[in-house]
Design a protein around this motif. Structure first.
Motif, mmCIF file in Angstrom:
data_model
loop_
_atom_site.group_PDB
_atom_site.id
_atom_site.type_symbol
_atom_site.label_atom_id
_atom_site.label_comp_id
_atom_site.label_asym_id
_atom_site.label_seq_id
_atom_site.Cartn_x
_atom_site.Cartn_y
_atom_site.Cartn_z
ATOM 1 N N SER A 107 -48.865 -3.713 34.882
ATOM 2 C CA SER A 107 -48.601 -5.143 35.029
ATOM 3 C C SER A 107 -49.871 -5.976 34.968
ATOM 4 O O SER A 107 -49.800 -7.197 34.874
ATOM 5 N N SER A 166 -41.527 -9.568 24.608
ATOM 6 C CA SER A 166 -41.182 -9.697 26.019
ATOM 7 C C SER A 166 -41.672 -8.453 26.752
ATOM 8 O O SER A 166 -41.972 -7.435 26.127
ATOM 9 N N ARG A 167 -41.762 -8.580 28.074
ATOM 10 C CA ARG A 167 -42.189 -7.431 28.864
ATOM 11 C C ARG A 167 -41.366 -7.358 30.139
ATOM 12 O O ARG A 167 -40.902 -8.384 30.658
ATOM 13 N N ASP A 168 -41.196 -6.147 30.617
ATOM 14 C CA ASP A 168 -40.507 -5.896 31.879
ATOM 15 C C ASP A 168 -41.447 -5.047 32.728
ATOM 16 O O ASP A 168 -41.519 -3.827 32.544
ATOM 17 N N LYS A 172 -40.131 -2.038 34.678
ATOM 18 C CA LYS A 172 -39.801 -0.837 33.894
ATOM 19 C C LYS A 172 -40.969 -0.336 33.072
ATOM 20 O O LYS A 172 -40.829 0.644 32.348
#
Length: 124
Positions: A30, A71-73, A76
């Motif tokens: 992150s 996009s990013r998660d 996850k």
């Protein structure tokens, strides 16, 4: 240390869509700016899209604006590239990359880790 594995490439007709995924390992995922690049034989690796880790702000190459979405998660450890209205000139090997910076640089030299790449072929 961050390990990146791309998936989702393939053969698609012009006008079609693909979604690329990038699975990242590492506890500090992150904290990395994430980018997608592409490369065709004989040419330099080209910036496609990037997403920052702090506020999720995104940037795109002019050639893909309005067609691709990154996009990013972080929960996850995943980054995605949704590619719509694909063109034959989008054909390339696509790479996921991680940069130990807040933002996602547009220069490939700004990245610290790379995946192995996934082939995208768009037929006319």
């Amino acid at each position: 240390q961050v390990r990146l594995v791309e998936s989702g490439g393939g053969l698609v007709q012009a006008g079609g869509s693909l979604r690329l995924s990038c699975a990242a390992s590492g506890r500090t995922f992150s904290s990395y700016g994430m980018g997608w690049f592409r490369q065709v034989p004989g040419k330099e690796r080209e910036f496609v899209a990037g997403v920052s880790w702090r506020d999720g702000s995104t940037s795109y190459a002019d050639s893909v604006k309005g067609r691709f979405t990154i996009s990013r998660d972080n929960a996850k450890n995943m980054v995605y590239l949704q590619m719509n209205s694909l063109k034959p000139e989008d054909t390339a090997v696509y790479y996921c990359a991680a940069a130990a910076t807040v933002a996602a640089p547009s220069e490939y030299k700004g990245y610290d880790y790379w995946g192995q790449g996934t082939q995208v072929t768009v037929s006319s």
